[in-house]
Design an enzyme around this catalytic site. Structure first.
Site, mmCIF file in Angstrom:
data_model
loop_
_atom_site.group_PDB
_atom_site.id
_atom_site.type_symbol
_atom_site.label_atom_id
_atom_site.label_comp_id
_atom_site.label_asym_id
_atom_site.label_seq_id
_atom_site.Cartn_x
_atom_site.Cartn_y
_atom_site.Cartn_z
ATOM 1 N N SER A 1 14.342 -28.614 -3.229
ATOM 2 C CA SER A 1 15.039 -27.487 -2.601
ATOM 3 C C SER A 1 15.356 -27.743 -1.131
ATOM 4 O O SER A 1 16.123 -26.998 -0.523
ATOM 5 C CB SER A 1 14.211 -26.206 -2.736
ATOM 6 O OG SER A 1 14.003 -25.900 -4.093
ATOM 7 N N GLY B 1 15.688 -24.922 -6.635
ATOM 8 C CA GLY B 1 16.685 -25.945 -6.346
ATOM 9 C C GLY B 1 17.355 -25.721 -5.009
ATOM 10 O O GLY B 1 17.215 -24.661 -4.411
ATOM 11 N N GLY C 1 20.607 -25.803 -1.996
ATOM 12 C CA GLY C 1 22.005 -25.403 -1.858
ATOM 13 C C GLY C 1 22.249 -23.914 -2.001
ATOM 14 O O GLY C 1 21.334 -23.103 -2.035
ATOM 15 N N CYS D 1 12.803 -18.967 -7.469
ATOM 16 C CA CYS D 1 13.577 -19.316 -6.271
ATOM 17 C C CYS D 1 15.067 -19.458 -6.589
ATOM 18 O O CYS D 1 15.713 -18.448 -6.832
ATOM 19 C CB CYS D 1 12.995 -20.526 -5.568
ATOM 20 S SG CYS D 1 13.245 -20.404 -3.783
ATOM 21 N N GLN E 1 17.590 -16.503 -8.034
ATOM 22 C CA GLN E 1 18.923 -16.173 -7.522
ATOM 23 C C GLN E 1 19.971 -16.303 -8.626
ATOM 24 O O GLN E 1 20.896 -15.477 -8.723
ATOM 25 C CB GLN E 1 19.241 -17.076 -6.324
ATOM 26 C CG GLN E 1 18.267 -16.873 -5.164
ATOM 27 C CD GLN E 1 18.293 -17.998 -4.139
ATOM 28 O OE1 GLN E 1 18.912 -19.035 -4.356
ATOM 29 N NE2 GLN E 1 17.598 -17.805 -3.017
ATOM 30 N N HIS F 1 7.063 -18.967 -4.600
ATOM 31 C CA HIS F 1 6.689 -20.118 -5.426
ATOM 32 C C HIS F 1 5.293 -19.966 -6.006
ATOM 33 O O HIS F 1 4.311 -20.353 -5.366
ATOM 34 C CB HIS F 1 6.780 -21.406 -4.602
ATOM 35 C CG HIS F 1 8.187 -21.829 -4.379
ATOM 36 N ND1 HIS F 1 8.831 -22.743 -5.194
ATOM 37 C CD2 HIS F 1 9.094 -21.434 -3.478
ATOM 38 C CE1 HIS F 1 10.071 -22.897 -4.793
ATOM 39 N NE2 HIS F 1 10.258 -22.116 -3.748
ATOM 40 N N GLU G 1 3.870 -21.699 -8.118
ATOM 41 C CA GLU G 1 3.227 -23.014 -8.322
ATOM 42 C C GLU G 1 2.656 -23.560 -7.013
ATOM 43 O O GLU G 1 1.976 -24.587 -7.033
ATOM 44 C CB GLU G 1 4.230 -24.011 -8.907
ATOM 45 C CG GLU G 1 5.173 -24.687 -7.907
ATOM 46 C CD GLU G 1 6.251 -23.770 -7.350
ATOM 47 O OE1 GLU G 1 6.287 -22.589 -7.739
ATOM 48 O OE2 GLU G 1 7.053 -24.230 -6.516
HETATM 49 N N1 GLN Z 1 13.379 -23.221 -3.231
HETATM 50 C C1 GLN Z 1 14.559 -22.849 -3.726
HETATM 51 O O1 GLN Z 1 14.795 -22.844 -4.930
HETATM 52 C C2 GLN Z 1 15.639 -22.510 -2.725
HETATM 53 C C3 GLN Z 1 16.810 -21.782 -3.292
HETATM 54 C C4 GLN Z 1 18.053 -21.795 -2.402
HETATM 55 N N2 GLN Z 1 18.543 -23.135 -2.254
HETATM 56 C C5 GLN Z 1 17.744 -21.180 -1.058
HETATM 57 O O2 GLN Z 1 17.673 -21.880 -0.074
HETATM 58 O O3 GLN Z 1 17.557 -19.992 -0.962
#
Ligand code: GLN
Length: 388
Positions: A55, A248, A250, A277, A281, A361, A363
Protein backbone atom coordinates in the site's frame (compact mmCIF):
# COMPACT_ATOMS: atom_id res chain seq x y z
CA UNK A 1 26.42 5.92 15.22
CA UNK A 2 24.35 9.05 15.52
CA UNK A 3 24.61 11.86 13.06
CA UNK A 4 23.69 15.51 13.02
CA UNK A 5 21.88 17.14 10.14
CA UNK A 6 24.29 17.50 7.26
CA UNK A 7 25.31 20.87 5.94
CA UNK A 8 24.74 21.23 2.22
CA UNK A 9 28.44 20.71 1.41
CA UNK A 10 28.71 17.37 3.26
CA UNK A 11 25.33 15.99 2.33
CA UNK A 12 25.05 12.72 0.43
CA UNK A 13 21.25 12.82 0.24
CA UNK A 14 18.70 15.50 -0.46
CA UNK A 15 14.96 15.58 0.07
CA UNK A 16 13.29 18.26 -2.04
CA UNK A 17 9.66 19.17 -1.43
CA UNK A 18 7.56 20.57 -4.27
CA UNK A 19 7.19 23.86 -2.36
CA UNK A 20 10.97 24.30 -2.55
CA UNK A 21 11.82 23.24 1.03
CA UNK A 22 15.09 21.28 1.06
CA UNK A 23 16.36 18.82 3.67
CA UNK A 24 19.96 17.67 3.42
CA UNK A 25 21.22 14.52 5.11
CA UNK A 26 23.29 11.38 4.87
CA UNK A 27 22.25 8.94 2.20
CA UNK A 28 21.93 5.22 2.84
CA UNK A 29 20.60 2.27 0.90
CA UNK A 30 20.57 2.42 -2.89
CA UNK A 31 21.84 5.45 -4.76
CA UNK A 32 19.66 7.29 -7.24
CA UNK A 33 16.48 9.26 -6.99
CA UNK A 34 12.78 8.73 -6.57
CA UNK A 35 9.73 10.97 -6.94
CA UNK A 36 6.79 10.19 -4.66
CA UNK A 37 4.27 11.44 -2.12
CA UNK A 38 5.75 11.92 1.37
CA UNK A 39 3.88 10.55 4.38
CA UNK A 40 4.84 10.03 8.02
CA UNK A 41 4.38 6.84 10.01
CA UNK A 42 4.30 6.98 13.83
CA UNK A 43 4.81 3.25 14.56
CA UNK A 44 7.64 2.51 16.99
CA UNK A 45 8.29 -0.95 15.56
CA UNK A 46 7.99 -2.76 12.25
CA UNK A 47 9.94 -0.64 9.75
CA UNK A 48 10.55 -3.70 7.57
CA UNK A 49 6.83 -4.53 7.43
CA UNK A 50 6.08 -0.88 6.66
CA UNK A 51 8.65 -0.69 3.85
CA UNK A 52 7.28 -3.90 2.28
CA UNK A 53 3.58 -3.04 2.64
CA UNK A 54 2.40 -2.78 -1.01
CA UNK A 55 0.00 0.00 0.00
CA UNK A 56 3.03 2.32 0.25
CA UNK A 57 3.75 2.12 -3.49
CA UNK A 58 4.32 5.66 -4.75
CA UNK A 59 5.14 6.95 -1.26
CA UNK A 60 8.30 7.80 0.68
CA UNK A 61 7.89 7.13 4.41
CA UNK A 62 9.15 9.47 7.15
CA UNK A 63 9.57 7.52 10.39
CA UNK A 64 8.77 9.65 13.43
CA UNK A 65 10.35 7.04 15.72
CA UNK A 66 14.01 8.10 15.78
CA UNK A 67 15.82 4.76 16.13
CA UNK A 68 15.39 2.92 12.88
CA UNK A 69 17.56 0.01 11.84
CA UNK A 70 18.40 -1.47 15.22
CA UNK A 71 16.63 -4.79 14.55
CA UNK A 72 18.15 -5.16 11.08
CA UNK A 73 16.19 -7.04 8.44
CA UNK A 74 15.23 -10.70 8.14
CA UNK A 75 13.63 -12.98 5.54
CA UNK A 76 10.41 -13.54 7.54
CA UNK A 77 9.09 -10.03 8.05
CA UNK A 78 8.54 -8.96 4.43
CA UNK A 79 4.88 -8.23 3.71
CA UNK A 80 5.59 -8.61 -0.02
CA UNK A 81 8.44 -9.86 -2.18
CA UNK A 82 10.07 -6.43 -2.44
CA UNK A 83 9.90 -3.17 -0.59
CA UNK A 84 7.25 -1.20 -2.29
CA UNK A 85 7.62 2.05 -0.38
CA UNK A 86 9.74 4.27 -2.62
CA UNK A 87 12.20 5.32 0.09
CA UNK A 88 12.70 6.18 3.74
CA UNK A 89 13.42 9.31 5.77
CA UNK A 90 14.83 8.91 9.29
CA UNK A 91 16.22 11.06 12.06
CA UNK A 92 19.35 9.03 12.69
CA UNK A 93 21.65 7.07 10.46
CA UNK A 94 20.52 3.41 10.75
CA UNK A 95 22.33 1.85 13.69
CA UNK A 96 24.13 -1.51 13.61
CA UNK A 97 21.57 -4.28 13.97
CA UNK A 98 21.29 -5.93 17.34
CA UNK A 99 18.60 -8.60 17.28
CA UNK A 100 18.66 -12.40 17.19
CA UNK A 101 16.41 -12.41 14.12
CA UNK A 102 18.53 -9.98 12.11
CA UNK A 103 19.93 -11.60 8.95
CA UNK A 104 21.37 -8.41 7.47
CA UNK A 105 21.73 -4.69 8.08
CA UNK A 106 18.87 -2.48 7.01
CA UNK A 107 21.24 -0.48 4.81
CA UNK A 108 22.39 -3.58 2.88
CA UNK A 109 18.79 -4.78 2.62
CA UNK A 110 17.82 -1.44 1.06
CA UNK A 111 20.76 -1.55 -1.39
CA UNK A 112 19.73 -5.03 -2.61
CA UNK A 113 16.16 -3.87 -3.09
CA UNK A 114 17.03 -0.60 -4.78
CA UNK A 115 15.49 1.73 -2.22
CA UNK A 116 16.95 5.08 -1.17
CA UNK A 117 17.14 6.47 2.35
CA UNK A 118 18.09 9.75 3.97
CA UNK A 119 19.24 10.12 7.60
CA UNK A 120 19.95 13.13 9.77
CA UNK A 121 16.66 14.82 8.92
CA UNK A 122 14.72 16.86 11.48
CA UNK A 123 11.75 14.50 11.22
CA UNK A 124 9.72 16.46 13.79
CA UNK A 125 9.90 19.58 11.65
CA UNK A 126 9.16 17.59 8.52
CA UNK A 127 6.20 15.82 10.15
CA UNK A 128 4.76 19.12 11.32
CA UNK A 129 5.05 20.46 7.77
CA UNK A 130 3.22 17.39 6.40
CA UNK A 131 0.43 17.78 8.98
CA UNK A 132 0.00 21.44 8.10
CA UNK A 133 0.29 21.38 4.33
CA UNK A 134 -0.83 17.85 3.51
CA UNK A 135 1.30 15.06 2.10
CA UNK A 136 3.71 16.80 -0.31
CA UNK A 137 5.21 15.56 -3.54
CA UNK A 138 8.95 15.10 -3.12
CA UNK A 139 12.12 14.02 -4.85
CA UNK A 140 14.51 12.00 -2.67
CA UNK A 141 18.03 11.70 -4.04
CA UNK A 142 21.06 9.79 -2.74
CA UNK A 143 24.43 10.57 -4.32
CA UNK A 144 27.66 9.66 -2.48
CA UNK A 145 29.40 12.53 -4.31
CA UNK A 146 26.81 14.99 -3.07
CA UNK A 147 26.05 16.55 -6.45
CA UNK A 148 22.52 17.81 -6.22
CA UNK A 149 20.78 19.91 -8.81
CA UNK A 150 18.31 21.24 -6.28
CA UNK A 151 16.24 23.20 -8.79
CA UNK A 152 15.88 20.03 -10.87
CA UNK A 153 14.84 17.97 -7.84
CA UNK A 154 12.15 20.50 -6.93
CA UNK A 155 11.00 20.72 -10.55
CA UNK A 156 10.61 16.94 -10.77
CA UNK A 157 8.60 16.86 -7.53
CA UNK A 158 6.39 19.65 -8.93
CA UNK A 159 5.93 17.95 -12.27
CA UNK A 160 4.73 14.68 -10.73
CA UNK A 161 0.98 14.35 -11.03
CA UNK A 162 0.56 12.53 -7.69
CA UNK A 163 -1.50 9.58 -6.48
CA UNK A 164 -4.93 10.97 -7.36
CA UNK A 165 -6.21 9.04 -10.37
CA UNK A 166 -3.42 6.43 -10.17
CA UNK A 167 -4.35 2.75 -10.23
CA UNK A 168 -1.29 1.21 -8.58
CA UNK A 169 -3.01 -2.04 -7.59
CA UNK A 170 -2.40 -3.45 -11.05
CA UNK A 171 1.35 -2.79 -10.59
CA UNK A 172 1.67 -4.74 -7.34
CA UNK A 173 -0.93 -7.50 -7.73
CA UNK A 174 0.10 -11.12 -8.37
CA UNK A 175 0.58 -12.21 -12.00
CA UNK A 176 -1.53 -15.34 -11.58
CA UNK A 177 -3.67 -17.08 -9.01
CA UNK A 178 -2.14 -19.17 -6.22
CA UNK A 179 -3.08 -21.00 -3.04
CA UNK A 180 -2.00 -19.53 0.31
CA UNK A 181 -1.25 -22.11 3.03
CA UNK A 182 0.82 -20.41 5.74
CA UNK A 183 -0.84 -19.58 9.07
CA UNK A 184 0.19 -17.03 11.69
CA UNK A 185 2.96 -18.18 13.99
CA UNK A 186 1.05 -16.88 16.98
CA UNK A 187 -2.63 -16.08 17.36
CA UNK A 188 -4.02 -13.87 20.11
CA UNK A 189 -5.57 -15.76 23.00
CA UNK A 190 -9.16 -16.72 22.33
CA UNK A 191 -8.75 -16.94 18.57
CA UNK A 192 -7.63 -19.74 16.36
CA UNK A 193 -8.38 -22.30 13.72
CA UNK A 194 -11.64 -24.12 14.33
CA UNK A 195 -12.34 -27.77 13.59
CA UNK A 196 -13.93 -28.80 10.31
CA UNK A 197 -13.21 -28.44 6.63
CA UNK A 198 -11.54 -25.23 5.51
CA UNK A 199 -13.69 -22.37 4.33
CA UNK A 200 -13.20 -21.72 0.63
CA UNK A 201 -12.19 -18.08 0.32
CA UNK A 202 -11.13 -16.17 -2.77
CA UNK A 203 -8.88 -13.25 -1.83
CA UNK A 204 -8.49 -10.46 -4.39
CA UNK A 205 -4.93 -9.18 -4.35
CA UNK A 206 -4.77 -5.40 -4.78
CA UNK A 207 -1.35 -5.54 -3.08
CA UNK A 208 -2.17 -7.90 -0.21
CA UNK A 209 0.01 -7.99 2.88
CA UNK A 210 1.11 -11.53 3.67
CA UNK A 211 -0.07 -11.32 7.25
CA UNK A 212 -3.64 -10.76 6.08
CA UNK A 213 -3.48 -14.05 4.16
CA UNK A 214 -1.94 -15.75 7.22
CA UNK A 215 -4.74 -14.40 9.43
CA UNK A 216 -7.39 -15.72 7.02
CA UNK A 217 -5.69 -19.14 7.00
CA UNK A 218 -5.45 -19.09 10.80
CA UNK A 219 -9.17 -18.35 11.04
CA UNK A 220 -9.84 -21.57 9.10
CA UNK A 221 -9.90 -20.36 5.48
CA UNK A 222 -8.51 -22.19 2.46
CA UNK A 223 -7.35 -19.15 0.56
CA UNK A 224 -7.09 -18.87 -3.21
CA UNK A 225 -5.54 -15.56 -4.23
CA UNK A 226 -6.62 -14.01 -7.55
CA UNK A 227 -5.15 -10.99 -9.39
CA UNK A 228 -6.74 -7.55 -8.96
CA UNK A 229 -8.40 -7.63 -12.37
CA UNK A 230 -10.26 -10.92 -11.74
CA UNK A 231 -13.89 -10.71 -12.82
CA UNK A 232 -16.91 -11.94 -10.86
CA UNK A 233 -17.02 -14.96 -13.20
CA UNK A 234 -13.34 -15.79 -12.48
CA UNK A 235 -14.11 -15.66 -8.76
CA UNK A 236 -17.33 -17.63 -8.83
CA UNK A 237 -15.59 -20.36 -10.87
CA UNK A 238 -13.77 -21.23 -7.61
CA UNK A 239 -17.10 -21.77 -5.87
CA UNK A 240 -16.09 -19.60 -2.89
CA UNK A 241 -17.93 -19.47 0.41
CA UNK A 242 -16.62 -15.94 0.94
CA UNK A 243 -14.71 -13.24 -0.92
CA UNK A 244 -11.97 -11.13 0.62
CA UNK A 245 -10.84 -7.74 -0.80
CA UNK A 246 -7.28 -6.80 0.14
CA UNK A 247 -5.43 -3.61 0.97
CA UNK A 248 -3.50 -1.90 -1.80
CA UNK A 249 -1.87 1.32 -3.04
CA UNK A 250 -3.08 4.24 -5.10
CA UNK A 251 -6.38 5.98 -5.66
CA UNK A 252 -9.41 3.78 -4.89
CA UNK A 253 -11.48 5.53 -7.55
CA UNK A 254 -8.97 4.50 -10.24
CA UNK A 255 -8.88 0.85 -9.13
CA UNK A 256 -12.66 0.94 -8.76
CA UNK A 257 -13.03 1.16 -12.54
CA UNK A 258 -12.63 -2.63 -12.77
CA UNK A 259 -13.10 -3.60 -9.09
CA UNK A 260 -16.59 -2.12 -8.72
CA UNK A 261 -18.29 -4.22 -11.46
CA UNK A 262 -16.58 -7.34 -10.07
CA UNK A 263 -17.79 -6.64 -6.51
CA UNK A 264 -21.31 -5.85 -7.71
CA UNK A 265 -21.33 -9.22 -9.49
CA UNK A 266 -20.20 -11.00 -6.32
CA UNK A 267 -22.80 -9.18 -4.19
CA UNK A 268 -25.57 -10.49 -6.42
CA UNK A 269 -24.68 -13.99 -5.15
CA UNK A 270 -25.20 -12.89 -1.52
CA UNK A 271 -21.80 -14.28 -0.46
CA UNK A 272 -20.04 -13.08 2.71
CA UNK A 273 -17.56 -10.35 1.76
CA UNK A 274 -14.82 -8.83 3.91
CA UNK A 275 -12.56 -5.95 2.86
CA UNK A 276 -9.55 -4.23 4.41
CA UNK A 277 -8.30 -0.72 3.60
CA UNK A 278 -8.31 -0.44 -0.22
CA UNK A 279 -10.72 -3.41 -0.13
CA UNK A 280 -12.93 -1.37 2.22
CA UNK A 281 -12.84 1.56 -0.17
CA UNK A 282 -13.64 -0.75 -3.12
CA UNK A 283 -16.67 -2.18 -1.32
CA UNK A 284 -17.90 1.32 -0.44
CA UNK A 285 -17.56 2.44 -4.07
CA UNK A 286 -19.39 -0.69 -5.25
CA UNK A 287 -22.26 0.17 -2.89
CA UNK A 288 -22.49 3.69 -4.29
CA UNK A 289 -20.44 5.73 -1.78
CA UNK A 290 -17.53 8.03 -2.67
CA UNK A 291 -13.91 8.24 -1.53
CA UNK A 292 -11.92 11.39 -0.80
CA UNK A 293 -8.21 12.23 -0.54
CA UNK A 294 -7.21 13.05 3.03
CA UNK A 295 -4.86 15.87 4.04
CA UNK A 296 -2.03 13.70 5.33
CA UNK A 297 -3.77 10.37 5.91
CA UNK A 298 -3.34 7.91 8.76
CA UNK A 299 -0.12 5.94 9.03
CA UNK A 300 0.79 4.40 12.37
CA UNK A 301 0.17 1.71 14.93
CA UNK A 302 -1.72 3.56 17.66
CA UNK A 303 -4.91 4.81 16.04
CA UNK A 304 -8.03 4.55 18.21
CA UNK A 305 -11.11 3.32 16.35
CA UNK A 306 -14.56 2.95 17.87
CA UNK A 307 -16.95 0.17 16.92
CA UNK A 308 -20.27 2.01 17.05
CA UNK A 309 -22.47 -1.02 17.84
CA UNK A 310 -20.57 -1.90 21.02
CA UNK A 311 -18.90 1.40 21.93
CA UNK A 312 -15.65 -0.56 22.20
CA UNK A 313 -12.42 1.19 21.24
CA UNK A 314 -9.75 -0.72 19.36
CA UNK A 315 -6.19 0.50 19.06
CA UNK A 316 -5.34 -0.15 15.44
CA UNK A 317 -2.72 -0.13 12.75
CA UNK A 318 -3.47 2.32 9.93
CA UNK A 319 -2.09 3.12 6.51
CA UNK A 320 -4.31 5.11 4.24
CA UNK A 321 -4.35 8.45 2.43
CA UNK A 322 -7.86 8.18 1.01
CA UNK A 323 -11.05 7.62 3.01
CA UNK A 324 -14.67 6.68 2.47
CA UNK A 325 -16.87 9.78 2.75
CA UNK A 326 -19.48 8.68 5.29
CA UNK A 327 -21.84 11.41 4.05
CA UNK A 328 -22.20 9.47 0.81
CA UNK A 329 -23.11 6.06 2.28
CA UNK A 330 -26.39 5.00 0.69
CA UNK A 331 -29.41 3.75 2.60
CA UNK A 332 -28.96 0.19 3.81
CA UNK A 333 -25.22 0.64 4.33
CA UNK A 334 -24.32 1.16 7.99
CA UNK A 335 -21.28 2.98 9.32
CA UNK A 336 -19.77 0.52 11.83
CA UNK A 337 -16.45 2.09 12.91
CA UNK A 338 -15.07 5.63 13.18
CA UNK A 339 -11.62 7.07 13.86
CA UNK A 340 -11.38 8.75 17.24
CA UNK A 341 -8.61 10.97 15.87
CA UNK A 342 -10.70 12.78 13.27
CA UNK A 343 -14.11 11.07 13.05
CA UNK A 344 -13.40 9.70 9.58
CA UNK A 345 -15.10 6.50 8.45
CA UNK A 346 -13.35 3.28 9.46
CA UNK A 347 -15.94 0.62 8.69
CA UNK A 348 -19.19 -0.24 6.92
CA UNK A 349 -21.54 -3.17 6.51
CA UNK A 350 -24.66 -3.96 4.54
CA UNK A 351 -27.48 -3.86 7.09
CA UNK A 352 -28.86 -7.35 6.57
CA UNK A 353 -25.96 -9.26 4.98
CA UNK A 354 -22.54 -10.56 6.14
CA UNK A 355 -20.82 -8.01 3.91
CA UNK A 356 -18.47 -5.68 5.78
CA UNK A 357 -15.13 -3.91 5.60
CA UNK A 358 -12.76 -1.78 7.66
CA UNK A 359 -10.31 0.99 6.90
CA UNK A 360 -7.80 -0.05 9.56
CA UNK A 361 -5.56 -3.13 9.55
CA UNK A 362 -6.74 -6.01 11.77
CA UNK A 363 -3.68 -8.02 10.69
CA UNK A 364 -1.44 -5.31 12.20
CA UNK A 365 2.13 -6.02 10.98
CA UNK A 366 3.16 -3.89 12.65
CA UNK A 367 0.76 -2.91 15.38
CA UNK A 368 -1.70 -3.96 18.03
CA UNK A 369 -3.92 -7.02 17.76
CA UNK A 370 -7.22 -5.60 19.04
CA UNK A 371 -9.06 -6.01 15.72
CA UNK A 372 -8.36 -9.69 14.95
CA UNK A 373 -11.96 -10.49 15.82
CA UNK A 374 -12.87 -9.28 12.32
CA UNK A 375 -11.23 -12.34 10.74
CA UNK A 376 -13.24 -14.56 13.09
CA UNK A 377 -16.39 -12.62 12.24
CA UNK A 378 -15.83 -13.28 8.53
CA UNK A 379 -15.14 -16.98 9.15
CA UNK A 380 -18.21 -17.26 11.41
CA UNK A 381 -20.40 -15.69 8.71
CA UNK A 382 -19.29 -18.42 6.29
CA UNK A 383 -19.80 -21.17 8.91
CA UNK A 384 -23.30 -19.85 9.67
CA UNK A 385 -24.23 -20.22 6.01
CA UNK A 386 -23.07 -23.86 6.05
CA UNK A 387 -25.36 -24.59 8.97
CA UNK A 388 -28.34 -22.63 7.63
N1 GLN B 1 -3.50 0.33 3.00
C1 GLN B 1 -4.34 0.54 1.98
O1 GLN B 1 -4.98 -0.37 1.47
C2 GLN B 1 -4.40 1.94 1.43
C3 GLN B 1 -5.57 2.21 0.54
C4 GLN B 1 -5.43 3.46 -0.33
N2 GLN B 1 -4.34 3.30 -1.25
C5 GLN B 1 -5.22 4.68 0.54
O2 GLN B 1 -4.14 5.22 0.58
O3 GLN B 1 -6.13 5.11 1.20
Amino acid sequence: MTITPAAQGKATACLALADGTIFYGQGFGATGETVAELVFNTAMTGYQEIMTDPSYAGQVVTFTFPHIGNTGANPEDDEAADPVAAGMVVKWDPTESSNWRAAERLTDWLVKRGRVGIGGVDTRRLTRAIRQQGAPHVTLAHDPDGNFDVAGLVARARAWSGLVGLDLAKEVTCAQSYRWEETRWAWPTGYGRREGAGLRVVAIDYGAKRNILRCLASAGCEVTVLPATATAEDILAHDPEGVFLSNGPGDPAATGVYAVPMIQGVLERQLPVFGICLGHQMLALALGAKTIKMNHGHHGANHPVKELATGKVEITSMNHGFAVDSQTLPEGVVETHVSLFDGSNCGIRIADQPVFSVQHHPEASPGPQDSYYLFERFADAMRDRRVA
